[in-house]
Scaffold this motif. Structure first.
Motif, PDB file in Angstrom:
ATOM      1  N   ARG A 134       1.269 -11.640  -2.741  1.00 49.52           N
ATOM      2  CA  ARG A 134       0.834 -13.015  -2.988  1.00 49.52           C
ATOM      3  C   ARG A 134       0.603 -13.737  -1.663  1.00 49.52           C
ATOM      4  O   ARG A 134       1.221 -13.417  -0.643  1.00 49.52           O
ATOM      5  N   ASP A 135      -0.296 -14.711  -1.692  1.00 52.66           N
ATOM      6  CA  ASP A 135      -0.622 -15.513  -0.511  1.00 52.66           C
ATOM      7  C   ASP A 135       0.446 -16.600  -0.349  1.00 52.66           C
ATOM      8  O   ASP A 135       0.469 -17.565  -1.094  1.00 52.66           O
ATOM      9  N   THR A 136       1.318 -16.433   0.633  1.00 54.14           N
ATOM     10  CA  THR A 136       2.421 -17.373   0.830  1.00 54.14           C
ATOM     11  C   THR A 136       2.017 -18.609   1.639  1.00 54.14           C
ATOM     12  O   THR A 136       2.877 -19.405   2.033  1.00 54.14           O
ATOM     13  N   SER A 137       0.718 -18.780   1.875  1.00 47.82           N
ATOM     14  CA  SER A 137       0.252 -20.006   2.544  1.00 47.82           C
ATOM     15  C   SER A 137      -0.162 -21.061   1.525  1.00 47.82           C
ATOM     16  O   SER A 137      -0.458 -22.192   1.896  1.00 47.82           O
ATOM     17  N   GLN A 138      -0.166 -20.686   0.236  1.00 42.42           N
ATOM     18  CA  GLN A 138      -0.587 -21.600  -0.824  1.00 42.42           C
ATOM     19  C   GLN A 138       0.522 -21.785  -1.851  1.00 42.42           C
ATOM     20  O   GLN A 138       1.208 -20.834  -2.220  1.00 42.42           O
ATOM     21  N   LEU A 139       0.666 -23.011  -2.311  1.00 50.56           N
ATOM     22  CA  LEU A 139       1.603 -23.319  -3.382  1.00 50.56           C
ATOM     23  C   LEU A 139       0.896 -24.176  -4.425  1.00 50.56           C
ATOM     24  O   LEU A 139       0.235 -25.150  -4.081  1.00 50.56           O
ATOM     25  N   ARG A 199      -4.132 -16.772  -5.870  1.00 51.17           N
ATOM     26  CA  ARG A 199      -3.183 -15.700  -5.561  1.00 51.17           C
ATOM     27  C   ARG A 199      -1.973 -16.197  -4.782  1.00 51.17           C
ATOM     28  O   ARG A 199      -1.243 -15.423  -4.185  1.00 51.17           O
ATOM     29  N   GLY A 200      -1.772 -17.514  -4.766  1.00 49.02           N
ATOM     30  CA  GLY A 200      -0.633 -18.072  -4.048  1.00 49.02           C
ATOM     31  C   GLY A 200       0.623 -18.092  -4.895  1.00 49.02           C
ATOM     32  O   GLY A 200       0.721 -17.447  -5.933  1.00 49.02           O
ATOM     33  N   LEU A 201       1.603 -18.870  -4.441  1.00 47.76           N
ATOM     34  CA  LEU A 201       2.867 -19.022  -5.149  1.00 47.76           C
ATOM     35  C   LEU A 201       2.815 -20.261  -6.045  1.00 47.76           C
ATOM     36  O   LEU A 201       1.895 -21.067  -5.942  1.00 47.76           O
ATOM     37  N   TYR A 202       3.815 -20.397  -6.897  1.00 46.52           N
ATOM     38  CA  TYR A 202       3.883 -21.518  -7.841  1.00 46.52           C
ATOM     39  C   TYR A 202       5.238 -22.217  -7.752  1.00 46.52           C
ATOM     40  O   TYR A 202       6.219 -21.649  -7.279  1.00 46.52           O
ATOM     41  N   MET A 226       9.461 -25.188   0.150  1.00 43.15           N
ATOM     42  CA  MET A 226       8.554 -25.618   1.227  1.00 43.15           C
ATOM     43  C   MET A 226       9.126 -25.291   2.601  1.00 43.15           C
ATOM     44  O   MET A 226       8.379 -25.040   3.545  1.00 43.15           O
ATOM     45  N   HIS A 227      10.442 -25.270   2.721  1.00 40.54           N
ATOM     46  CA  HIS A 227      11.071 -24.904   3.987  1.00 40.54           C
ATOM     47  C   HIS A 227      11.057 -23.384   4.212  1.00 40.54           C
ATOM     48  O   HIS A 227      11.045 -22.920   5.349  1.00 40.54           O
ATOM     49  N   LYS A 228      11.074 -22.646   3.120  1.00 34.22           N
ATOM     50  CA  LYS A 228      11.105 -21.185   3.220  1.00 34.22           C
ATOM     51  C   LYS A 228       9.772 -20.610   3.663  1.00 34.22           C
ATOM     52  O   LYS A 228       9.723 -19.665   4.448  1.00 34.22           O
ATOM     53  N   TYR A 229       8.672 -21.178   3.166  1.00 38.71           N
ATOM     54  CA  TYR A 229       7.343 -20.655   3.477  1.00 38.71           C
ATOM     55  C   TYR A 229       6.537 -21.650   4.294  1.00 38.71           C
ATOM     56  O   TYR A 229       6.689 -22.863   4.170  1.00 38.71           O
ATOM     57  N   ASN A 230       5.659 -21.125   5.127  1.00 39.88           N
ATOM     58  CA  ASN A 230       4.803 -21.961   5.964  1.00 39.88           C
ATOM     59  C   ASN A 230       3.506 -22.269   5.208  1.00 39.88           C
ATOM     60  O   ASN A 230       2.436 -21.781   5.551  1.00 39.88           O
ATOM     61  N   PHE A 231       3.610 -23.088   4.166  1.00 35.60           N
ATOM     62  CA  PHE A 231       2.438 -23.406   3.351  1.00 35.60           C
ATOM     63  C   PHE A 231       1.411 -24.187   4.164  1.00 35.60           C
ATOM     64  O   PHE A 231       1.752 -25.110   4.893  1.00 35.60           O
ATOM     65  N   LYS A 232       0.148 -23.801   4.001  1.00 35.91           N
ATOM     66  CA  LYS A 232      -0.945 -24.528   4.637  1.00 35.91           C
ATOM     67  C   LYS A 232      -1.589 -25.509   3.653  1.00 35.91           C
ATOM     68  O   LYS A 232      -2.185 -26.497   4.064  1.00 35.91           O
ATOM     69  N   GLU A 233      -1.478 -25.184   2.353  1.00 31.92           N
ATOM     70  CA  GLU A 233      -2.007 -26.102   1.351  1.00 31.92           C
ATOM     71  C   GLU A 233      -1.167 -26.074   0.085  1.00 31.92           C
ATOM     72  O   GLU A 233      -0.590 -25.055  -0.285  1.00 31.92           O
ATOM     73  N   HIS A 246       6.679 -32.240   4.814  1.00 28.61           N
ATOM     74  CA  HIS A 246       5.702 -31.561   5.674  1.00 28.61           C
ATOM     75  C   HIS A 246       4.423 -32.394   5.744  1.00 28.61           C
ATOM     76  O   HIS A 246       3.472 -32.134   5.002  1.00 28.61           O
ATOM     77  N   PRO A 247       4.358 -33.372   6.622  1.00 33.09           N
ATOM     78  CA  PRO A 247       3.199 -34.273   6.668  1.00 33.09           C
ATOM     79  C   PRO A 247       1.882 -33.593   7.047  1.00 33.09           C
ATOM     80  O   PRO A 247       0.818 -34.163   6.829  1.00 33.09           O
ATOM     81  N   ASN A 248       1.942 -32.379   7.597  1.00 32.42           N
ATOM     82  CA  ASN A 248       0.719 -31.704   8.041  1.00 32.42           C
ATOM     83  C   ASN A 248       0.122 -30.747   7.011  1.00 32.42           C
ATOM     84  O   ASN A 248      -0.901 -30.121   7.263  1.00 32.42           O
ATOM     85  N   ILE A 249       0.765 -30.609   5.871  1.00 31.93           N
ATOM     86  CA  ILE A 249       0.235 -29.724   4.824  1.00 31.93           C
ATOM     87  C   ILE A 249      -0.934 -30.400   4.120  1.00 31.93           C
ATOM     88  O   ILE A 249      -0.886 -31.587   3.791  1.00 31.93           O
ATOM     89  N   ASN A 250      -2.008 -29.643   3.889  1.00 30.22           N
ATOM     90  CA  ASN A 250      -3.141 -30.152   3.112  1.00 30.22           C
ATOM     91  C   ASN A 250      -2.753 -30.192   1.636  1.00 30.22           C
ATOM     92  O   ASN A 250      -2.315 -29.186   1.076  1.00 30.22           O
ATOM     93  N   ILE A 251      -2.930 -31.354   1.025  1.00 29.35           N
ATOM     94  CA  ILE A 251      -2.567 -31.530  -0.379  1.00 29.35           C
ATOM     95  C   ILE A 251      -3.837 -31.688  -1.203  1.00 29.35           C
ATOM     96  O   ILE A 251      -4.715 -32.481  -0.860  1.00 29.35           O
TER      97      ILE A 251
END
Length: 199
Positions: A76-81, A100-103, A130-137, A163-168
């Protein structure tokens, strides 16, 4: 009216969406069933309680284990939640084969009057994820209802604080206003995922 009958009606009324009239109808239905039906019915509830639980990471339903198959999947893509309201919504999105990310599954929404926030358990579990994975979005996939919108706004503020820098993102074109994800067909939901918008 019989005391035991009233107790049953009271218990049935505690179920989500069950009115007093519906509770009475269910109670009459159960009274007319034989002992085998009642025993089987009770055993199914008991087995559900014994063997079905929540994934310790994403809060999705899982059977006799700590993590659900999605969280255990190393591909799974761990950059997406994607944050959803229920397992039904999660399965609906999975069926599109577009994500294909996480939920993370909420199992609750902020009420229409906004009188309460999400439970502390949910907030803590989501923060841990959110602390466990380095989500980008992060895609907020709550329903397009007033409660869903209140929940989405609350989640956006929560994510911005952690995480103020994550794209939402919010699900976009494809889902009409005041609609529920569970009623969307796969093609509509697929386009909503592809055309997600910055939130």
């Amino acid at each position: 009216m019989n005391k035991n009958f009233l107790y049953l009606i009271d218990a049935l009324k505690s179920l989500p969406g069950v009115t007093t009239k519906q509770a009475k109808n269910i109670a009459y239905f159960l009274i007319n069933k034989d002992e085998f039906f009642i025993e089987t019915f009770i055993n199914r509830i008991r087995e559900l309680k014994l063997h079905v639980n929540y994934c310790t990471q994403c809060n999705n339903l899982v059977e006799d284990q700590m993590l659900c198959p999605i969280c255990e999947d190393t591909h799974r893509d761990t950059s997406q939640l994607c944050i959803v309201n229920s397992s039904d919504d999660l399965n609906k999105i999975e069926a599109t084969e577009s994500y294909r990310g996480l939920y993370f599954t909420l199992w609750e929404e902020i009420n229409n009057k906004g009188k309460h926030a999400l439970s502390e358990k949910n907030i803590q579990q989501l923060s841990n994820l959110m602390h466990k994975y380095n989500f980008k979005e992060i895609i907020i996939a709550t329903n397009w209802t007033s409660a869903g919108e209140l929940t989405a706004a609350y989640l956006k503020n929560l994510v911005d604080q952690v995480h103020p820098n994550i794209n939402i993102y919010r699900l976009a074109v494809g889902l009409p206003i005041n609609s529920a994800i569970d009623y969307a067909d796969n093609t509509t939901l697929k386009h909503a995922l592809i055309n997600k918008t910055k939130y």
